[in-house]
Design a protein around this motif. Structure first.
Motif, short mmCIF file in Angstrom:
data_model
loop_
_atom_site.label_atom_id
_atom_site.label_comp_id
_atom_site.label_asym_id
_atom_site.label_seq_id
_atom_site.Cartn_x
_atom_site.Cartn_y
_atom_site.Cartn_z
N LEU A 39 46.85 -2.09 40.43
CA LEU A 39 46.86 -3.11 41.48
C LEU A 39 45.82 -2.75 42.53
CD1 LEU A 39 50.72 -3.39 42.03
CD2 LEU A 39 49.26 -4.97 40.76
N PRO A 40 44.88 -3.64 42.81
CA PRO A 40 43.92 -3.33 43.87
C PRO A 40 44.64 -3.28 45.21
CG PRO A 40 43.59 -5.56 43.06
CD PRO A 40 44.65 -4.94 42.21
N SER A 41 44.36 -2.27 46.00
CA SER A 41 45.03 -2.09 47.28
C SER A 41 44.00 -1.92 48.39
CB SER A 41 45.90 -0.82 47.26
OG SER A 41 46.86 -0.91 46.24
N PRO A 42 44.31 -2.45 49.58
CA PRO A 42 43.43 -2.21 50.71
C PRO A 42 43.50 -0.74 51.09
CG PRO A 42 45.47 -3.17 51.47
CD PRO A 42 45.53 -3.16 49.96
N VAL A 43 42.43 -0.23 51.67
CA VAL A 43 42.42 1.15 52.12
C VAL A 43 42.57 1.13 53.64
CG1 VAL A 43 41.17 3.33 52.20
CG2 VAL A 43 41.00 1.87 50.18
N GLY A 44 43.71 1.61 54.10
CA GLY A 44 43.98 1.65 55.53
C GLY A 44 43.96 3.09 56.02
N LEU A 45 43.71 3.23 57.29
CA LEU A 45 43.78 4.53 57.94
C LEU A 45 44.80 4.40 59.06
CD1 LEU A 45 42.87 7.42 58.47
CD2 LEU A 45 40.97 6.50 59.83
N TRP A 46 45.89 5.16 58.94
CA TRP A 46 46.94 5.17 59.96
C TRP A 46 46.71 6.40 60.83
CZ3 TRP A 46 52.43 3.27 58.45
CH2 TRP A 46 52.34 2.10 57.68
N THR A 47 46.61 6.19 62.14
CA THR A 47 46.39 7.30 63.07
C THR A 47 47.37 7.21 64.22
OG1 THR A 47 44.66 6.01 64.19
CG2 THR A 47 43.95 7.62 62.54
N THR A 48 47.69 8.36 64.78
CA THR A 48 48.60 8.43 65.91
C THR A 48 48.28 9.67 66.74
OG1 THR A 48 50.93 8.27 66.57
CG2 THR A 48 50.42 9.70 64.69
N GLN A 49 48.86 9.73 67.90
CA GLN A 49 48.65 10.88 68.78
C GLN A 49 49.89 11.10 69.63
OE1 GLN A 49 44.85 11.13 70.75
NE2 GLN A 49 45.80 11.93 72.60
N TYR A 50 50.29 12.37 69.75
CA TYR A 50 51.43 12.71 70.59
C TYR A 50 51.21 14.08 71.21
CZ TYR A 50 56.15 13.55 72.20
OH TYR A 50 57.24 13.82 72.98
N ASP A 51 51.36 14.15 72.50
CA ASP A 51 51.28 15.43 73.22
C ASP A 51 49.98 16.18 72.88
OD1 ASP A 51 52.31 17.18 75.11
OD2 ASP A 51 53.42 18.36 73.62
N GLY A 52 48.86 15.43 72.82
CA GLY A 52 47.56 16.04 72.57
C GLY A 52 47.23 16.29 71.11
N LYS A 53 48.18 16.08 70.21
CA LYS A 53 47.95 16.29 68.78
C LYS A 53 47.67 14.96 68.09
CE LYS A 53 50.11 17.80 64.50
NZ LYS A 53 51.34 18.08 63.81
#
Length: 172
Positions: free
Chosen positions: A26-40
């Protein structure tokens, strides 16, 4: 030293899970999930995801429960979901932890700090999201993480989307 054209740890096709082989077709989109907490900062390439329309809209993705992304996302409760394009193949590999990224993948490009987390500069489409459930259900090997769409950025100049199919990247 030898450079392999294929993934060096990939089992022969006859030994792979039929379910995984079905999903890989199945062709799938390529996503980038990013987050930040307490400087990390944390991020992960995610191709097992979909967007559900509605008021509000949702992004639903399968996330590795042992990933740095999940650990940080549980604390931050917000994330940026970016859709990667053809020029972002190396970034996708770095955040998928299948290619080297000296100094870490966040050093590969510039970032904009948003109230939902870091958003990559040069990506034409991204969304600021809020985590729905701190204890999502397990689905197969992953957690079924639901994010509520709070903010969507759509650039006028759209980048050709990066697609993942059968372990390889392509574009439309």
């Amino acid at each position: 030293m030898t450079i392999h054209g294929d993934h060096p740890f990939l089992p022969p096709e006859s030994e792979r899970s039929p379910v995984r082989r079905l999903r890989g077709r199945l062709p799938s989109p390529v996503g980038l999930w990013t987050t930040q907490y307490d400087g990390k900062r944390a991020g992960l390439t995610v191709s097992s995801m979909l967007v559900a329309d509605g008021e509000p809209g949702y992004v639903i993705g399968l996330i590795d429960p042992d990933s740095d992304l999940w650990e940080t996302l549980r604390e931050a409760r917000t994330a940026v979901v970016s859709l990667l394009g053809g020029p972002h193949q190396q970034l996708a590999d770095a955040f998928g932890y299948v290619a080297p990224a000296p100094g870490g993948p966040f050093r590969m490009i510039d970032w904009i700090d948003t109230e939902w987390g870091p958003a990559p500069v040069g990506v034409s489409t991204w969304a600021g999201c809020r985590l729905v459930d701190n204890d999502p259900p397990e689905v197969g090997w992953a957690l079924q993480v639901q994010l509520e769409l709070v903010h969507v950025e759509l650039a006028a100049d759209e980048v050709v989307p990066l697609i993942h199919r059968r372990g390889r990247y392509t574009t439309l």
